[in-house]
Design a protein around this motif. Structure first.
Motif, short mmCIF file in Angstrom:
data_model
loop_
_atom_site.label_atom_id
_atom_site.label_comp_id
_atom_site.label_asym_id
_atom_site.label_seq_id
_atom_site.Cartn_x
_atom_site.Cartn_y
_atom_site.Cartn_z
N THR A 76 0.84 -1.21 0.00
CA THR A 76 0.00 0.00 0.00
C THR A 76 0.87 1.26 0.00
O THR A 76 0.63 2.20 -0.77
N HIS A 77 1.88 1.27 0.86
CA HIS A 77 2.76 2.43 0.98
C HIS A 77 3.54 2.67 -0.31
O HIS A 77 3.71 3.82 -0.75
N GLU A 78 4.01 1.59 -0.93
CA GLU A 78 4.83 1.70 -2.14
C GLU A 78 3.98 1.71 -3.41
O GLU A 78 4.52 1.78 -4.51
N LYS A 79 2.65 1.61 -3.22
CA LYS A 79 1.69 1.58 -4.36
C LYS A 79 2.03 0.47 -5.35
O LYS A 79 2.14 0.69 -6.57
N LEU A 80 2.18 -0.74 -4.80
CA LEU A 80 2.54 -1.90 -5.60
C LEU A 80 1.38 -2.89 -5.70
O LEU A 80 0.59 -3.04 -4.75
N PRO A 81 1.29 -3.61 -6.81
CA PRO A 81 0.37 -4.75 -6.85
C PRO A 81 0.85 -5.83 -5.90
O PRO A 81 2.06 -5.95 -5.64
N LEU A 82 -0.08 -6.62 -5.40
CA LEU A 82 0.22 -7.61 -4.37
C LEU A 82 -0.12 -9.01 -4.87
O LEU A 82 -1.22 -9.23 -5.41
N LYS A 96 -1.87 -2.29 -15.09
CA LYS A 96 -0.89 -1.26 -14.70
C LYS A 96 -1.57 0.08 -14.55
O LYS A 96 -2.43 0.47 -15.35
N ARG A 97 -1.20 0.81 -13.50
CA ARG A 97 -1.77 2.13 -13.25
C ARG A 97 -1.24 3.14 -14.27
O ARG A 97 -0.16 2.95 -14.85
N ASP A 98 -1.99 4.22 -14.45
CA ASP A 98 -1.61 5.25 -15.42
C ASP A 98 -0.24 5.86 -15.10
O ASP A 98 0.54 6.19 -16.00
N ASP A 99 0.06 5.98 -13.80
CA ASP A 99 1.34 6.60 -13.41
C ASP A 99 2.53 5.65 -13.56
O ASP A 99 3.66 6.03 -13.35
N GLU A 100 2.26 4.36 -13.91
CA GLU A 100 3.32 3.39 -14.10
C GLU A 100 3.66 3.20 -15.57
O GLU A 100 4.67 2.61 -15.91
N ILE A 101 2.78 3.65 -16.45
CA ILE A 101 2.97 3.42 -17.88
C ILE A 101 3.99 4.42 -18.44
O ILE A 101 3.95 5.58 -18.13
N GLN A 147 -8.59 0.51 -1.10
CA GLN A 147 -9.01 1.91 -1.14
C GLN A 147 -8.04 2.79 -1.90
O GLN A 147 -8.41 3.87 -2.39
N GLU A 148 -6.79 2.34 -2.03
CA GLU A 148 -5.79 3.07 -2.80
C GLU A 148 -5.84 2.70 -4.28
O GLU A 148 -5.03 3.18 -5.07
N GLY A 149 -6.82 1.84 -4.64
CA GLY A 149 -6.97 1.46 -6.03
C GLY A 149 -5.89 0.51 -6.53
O GLY A 149 -5.58 0.48 -7.73
N LEU A 150 -5.32 -0.27 -5.62
CA LEU A 150 -4.22 -1.17 -5.96
C LEU A 150 -4.72 -2.59 -6.20
O LEU A 150 -5.74 -3.02 -5.64
N LEU A 151 -3.99 -3.33 -7.00
CA LEU A 151 -4.38 -4.67 -7.42
C LEU A 151 -3.87 -5.73 -6.44
O LEU A 151 -2.71 -5.71 -6.05
N TYR A 152 -4.76 -6.65 -6.09
CA TYR A 152 -4.38 -7.82 -5.27
C TYR A 152 -4.80 -9.08 -6.00
O TYR A 152 -5.99 -9.30 -6.25
N ILE A 153 -3.82 -9.91 -6.36
CA ILE A 153 -4.10 -11.20 -6.99
C ILE A 153 -3.83 -12.29 -5.96
O ILE A 153 -2.71 -12.42 -5.46
N SER A 154 -4.85 -13.06 -5.65
CA SER A 154 -4.73 -14.16 -4.68
C SER A 154 -4.66 -15.48 -5.44
O SER A 154 -5.54 -15.78 -6.25
N ILE A 155 -3.61 -16.24 -5.16
CA ILE A 155 -3.43 -17.53 -5.82
C ILE A 155 -3.60 -18.63 -4.77
O ILE A 155 -2.85 -18.70 -3.79
N LEU A 156 -4.61 -19.47 -4.96
CA LEU A 156 -4.93 -20.54 -4.02
C LEU A 156 -4.28 -21.83 -4.50
O LEU A 156 -4.53 -22.28 -5.61
N THR A 157 -3.44 -22.42 -3.65
CA THR A 157 -2.75 -23.66 -4.01
C THR A 157 -3.21 -24.77 -3.07
O THR A 157 -4.08 -24.58 -2.22
N ASN A 158 -2.63 -25.93 -3.23
CA ASN A 158 -3.09 -27.12 -2.50
C ASN A 158 -2.34 -27.31 -1.18
O ASN A 158 -1.13 -27.47 -1.19
#
Length: 292
Positions: A159-165, A287-292, A198-209
């Motif tokens: 969140t602080h670094e505005k990174l996808p998770l 990707k966010r507009d500010d990253e392109i 709330q910061e509009g950041l992407l979270y991808i959750s990968i469920l494994t076995n």
């Protein structure tokens, strides 16, 4: 010709007598432990090094074996891009549970990790991410106070670094040796994800076995995009517990990756060998507009 056959017959009888007199003993072949691994799905015996090369996927039936957190992140992240975070956080014994500290030490020895969650920053085909993975060899990837704290700090870092998770879940659930302190981590990790969202950041959750229990009921199920790795068991309580509670037969394939996809709990099922490519495409698309 008759004399030749008669002599041959005599020599054969003498040979058989000599063989019977001898007591032949066979020494079992000494095969090092762990050289071959049996597939849980098809039962094939697979050379361990072959599994390593194939990223722990059965070459006969395509079954996905459990994978360590370090191997999983190495498979996804760009080479030498991973920078570990919060590695000094580890479990104490807040409730004074007998034998708990010994179990933690065993988990640390088996996994070569301080705790069941391994995390940091990395790049995936050049895109910087916050990434973490649970290791099922450390007390079945259970979430205690230390795991919950590491997950929360990784989310806050993203969140602080505005990174996808990206988080790979592999867990038996909450760590019962820590009681309510373990269950509190469900709310803590979920609250951190709310702020990340709330910061509009992407979270991808990968469920494994497997992905079950308190982990499945908290941060693992809150992804903007939900991915199930092939061959995964996903659910809250075990099938036997549910059946005994509701006293009804459960559907075929209950809690499998395909069942979850058909019932809208995950967005896609991805083969392990396609995971890095799929994650890169999703990251690039979002990707966010500010990253392109």
């Amino acid at each position: 010709m008759n004399d030749f056959l008669e002599q041959r017959k005599k020599r054969l009888e003498e040979f058989k007598k000599n063989v019977r007199k001898k007591q032949i003993t066979y020494k079992p072949l000494d095969i090092p432990e762990g050289l071959f691994i049996k597939c849980d799905q098809c039962g094939a015996a697979i050379y361990e090094k072959t599994l390593q090369v194939d990223h722990y996927v059965c070459p006969f039936c395509d079954y996905h074996f459990k994978m360590s957190a370090k191997d999983r992140i190495a498979l996804i992240a760009d080479e030498e891009s991973f920078d570990q975070l919060f590695k000094d956080i580890k479990s104490l014994n807040p409730l004074g549970m007998e034998g708990y500290e010994e179990k933690v030490k065993i988990g640390q020895k088996i996994s070569n990790l301080n705790e069941a969650f391994y995390c940091g920053s990395a790049t995936v085909v050049g895109i910087k991410v916050a990434i973490g993975a649970l290791d099922s060899s450390f007390m079945m990837g259970s979430m205690g106070s230390a795991v919950g704290e590491k997950v929360t700090r990784l989310i806050e870092y993203a969140t602080h670094e505005k990174l996808p998770l990206l988080i790979f879940s592999a867990s038996g659930g909450a760590r019962m040796q820590e009681g309510i302190l373990s269950l509190m981590q469900m709310a803590k990790t979920s609250a951190a994800l709310t702020r990340h969202d709330q910061e509009g950041l992407l979270y991808i959750s990968i469920l494994t076995n497997p992905t079950t229990g308190g982990v499945a009921a908290s941060f693992a199920s809150l992804g903007d995009i939900m991915i199930a790795e092939k061959s995964s068991l996903i659910g809250f309580a075990g099938a036997r517990v549910i059946k005994q509670t509701i006293r009804q037969d459960l559907p075929d394939g209950f809690q499998t990756d395909v069942f979850q996809l058909n019932h809208g709990q995950v967005d896609m099922i991805i083969h392990r060998n396609d995971m890095r490519k799929t994650l890169y495409n999703l990251l690039k698309l979002h990707k966010r507009d500010d990253e392109i």
